[in-house]
Scaffold this motif. Sequence first.
Motif, mmCIF file in Angstrom:
data_model
loop_
_atom_site.group_PDB
_atom_site.id
_atom_site.type_symbol
_atom_site.label_atom_id
_atom_site.label_comp_id
_atom_site.label_asym_id
_atom_site.label_seq_id
_atom_site.Cartn_x
_atom_site.Cartn_y
_atom_site.Cartn_z
ATOM 1 N N SER A 1 -2.857 1.321 -13.135
ATOM 2 C CA SER A 1 -3.722 0.138 -13.114
ATOM 3 C C SER A 1 -4.565 -0.016 -14.376
ATOM 4 C CB SER A 1 -4.630 0.175 -11.880
ATOM 5 O OG SER A 1 -5.423 1.353 -11.888
ATOM 6 N N ALA B 1 -0.682 -6.910 -7.161
ATOM 7 C CA ALA B 1 -1.342 -6.029 -6.189
ATOM 8 C C ALA B 1 -0.759 -4.623 -6.258
ATOM 9 C CB ALA B 1 -1.185 -6.603 -4.782
ATOM 10 N N ARG C 1 -2.261 -3.036 -9.382
ATOM 11 C CA ARG C 1 -3.683 -2.706 -9.239
ATOM 12 C C ARG C 1 -3.908 -1.474 -8.376
ATOM 13 N NH1 ARG C 1 -4.636 -8.458 -9.018
ATOM 14 N NH2 ARG C 1 -4.482 -8.376 -6.745
ATOM 15 N N GLN C 2 -3.023 -1.244 -7.396
ATOM 16 C CA GLN C 2 -3.182 -0.105 -6.499
ATOM 17 C C GLN C 2 -2.418 1.128 -6.979
ATOM 18 O OE1 GLN C 2 -2.654 -1.121 -2.277
ATOM 19 N NE2 GLN C 2 -3.080 -3.261 -2.764
ATOM 20 N N SER C 3 -1.821 1.051 -8.161
ATOM 21 C CA SER C 3 -1.033 2.168 -8.674
ATOM 22 C C SER C 3 -1.844 3.015 -9.649
ATOM 23 C CB SER C 3 0.217 1.641 -9.387
ATOM 24 O OG SER C 3 -0.134 1.057 -10.635
ATOM 25 N N ALA D 1 0.825 -1.212 0.000
ATOM 26 C CA ALA D 1 0.000 0.000 0.000
ATOM 27 C C ALA D 1 0.860 1.264 0.000
ATOM 28 C CB ALA D 1 -0.922 -0.005 1.219
ATOM 29 N N ALA E 1 2.842 1.295 -3.769
ATOM 30 C CA ALA E 1 2.043 1.231 -5.001
ATOM 31 C C ALA E 1 1.810 2.587 -5.659
ATOM 32 C CB ALA E 1 0.711 0.529 -4.715
ATOM 33 N N PRO E 2 1.468 3.650 -4.923
ATOM 34 C CA PRO E 2 1.184 4.929 -5.587
ATOM 35 C C PRO E 2 2.408 5.590 -6.212
ATOM 36 C CG PRO E 2 0.234 4.847 -3.368
ATOM 37 C CD PRO E 2 1.198 3.719 -3.473
#
Length: 370
Positions: A86, A78, A81-83, A53, A56-57
């Motif tokens: 995505s 994962a 997907r959280q970036s 978490a 990811a950004p």
Amino acid sequence: MASAVMVIADPKQSEEKLKHENIALREEINKGSMCDEIVGSSSALQRVLSLVAKVAPTDASVLVTGETGTGKELIARAIHRQSRRSSRAFVSVNCAAIPRDLIASELFGHEKGSFTGAFHRRLGRFELAQGGTIFLDEVGELPAETQIALLRVLQEHEFERVGGTRSIQTNVRVVAATNRNLHAAIAAGTFRSDLFYRLNVFPIEVPPLRERREDIPVLVEYFVDHCARKVGKNIQGITKESLDLLRSYPWPGNIRELQNVIERSVIMCETENFSVDKTWLVWLAQQPLATEPKMQLELSEKLAAQEKEMIEAALRESAGRVFGPSGAATKLGIARSTLESKIRSLKISKNSFKDFTETIPPRSCLESVQ
């Protein structure tokens, strides 16, 4: 005239790129239909998801480490997907599964006629992943020349196709994974230290299943449900005997091994209560007692041997010097006190690596220093 040619060529190039990207996206959709959820609530897994978490950004490179079968690709997915990437492609490459002489072409593409069999231009995985994420699994298996090309991508954000002369700009987030000890590979000269530092911006270690045993029941339930639906069976429960057995087994193959055992057992199951396949029970009974302490001891001994090899290589390069700009501690990137402690615990003789041919200062100089 040149600009006119570019106007004509660009639509074709865009069409070709879109075609290849659509193929890549369809492959990803097919992969996504498999068991790709991260299942569990153990503290060991939650620590990993917390790191996911956080990173990811960003666009930071991530190096995911862990034993085989722990789910390193799921962690990479994962992160994607959280970036912010995505909505673009997630392209996965198993570096160990591609022949060494073809890996550069697979990653960076090639031009027509660049080698025997290159009958047309081919886009590489980095171009297919443009704007998205590329996952380099088993990155420790890359040959030396490909490591150099990958380092250029990470540093300069550009590459050349095999046989090409034009630099291609790339905007791709790199997530790599390995089950190898890359420090030992660096010491052995098979992996570049500068590439390691570029990949290891944000390290994430995925714990083995034996360190998250509390997740086994929910994993079993998840795999049983998924596999039962896939083969058209109606399984309502799980026998306590089977669950206890699955909890007690050390799972050297981790989650992948668990999934395979569950799938085989579901196929063999003839009742509404799931039980472990008897053929696997027979096989397990024939194995020597694989207790966790024994496995941990073997792993510890293996890691200690690799660590000793790495430290000895650094001491050899630094002629036995532990600290200073050219000392072993600097080369290894650890504190002097930490290295001294490891040298004592691993029973390494620093003197055996010292260069005694160096000029020894006169006794008077030594006395003046004291």
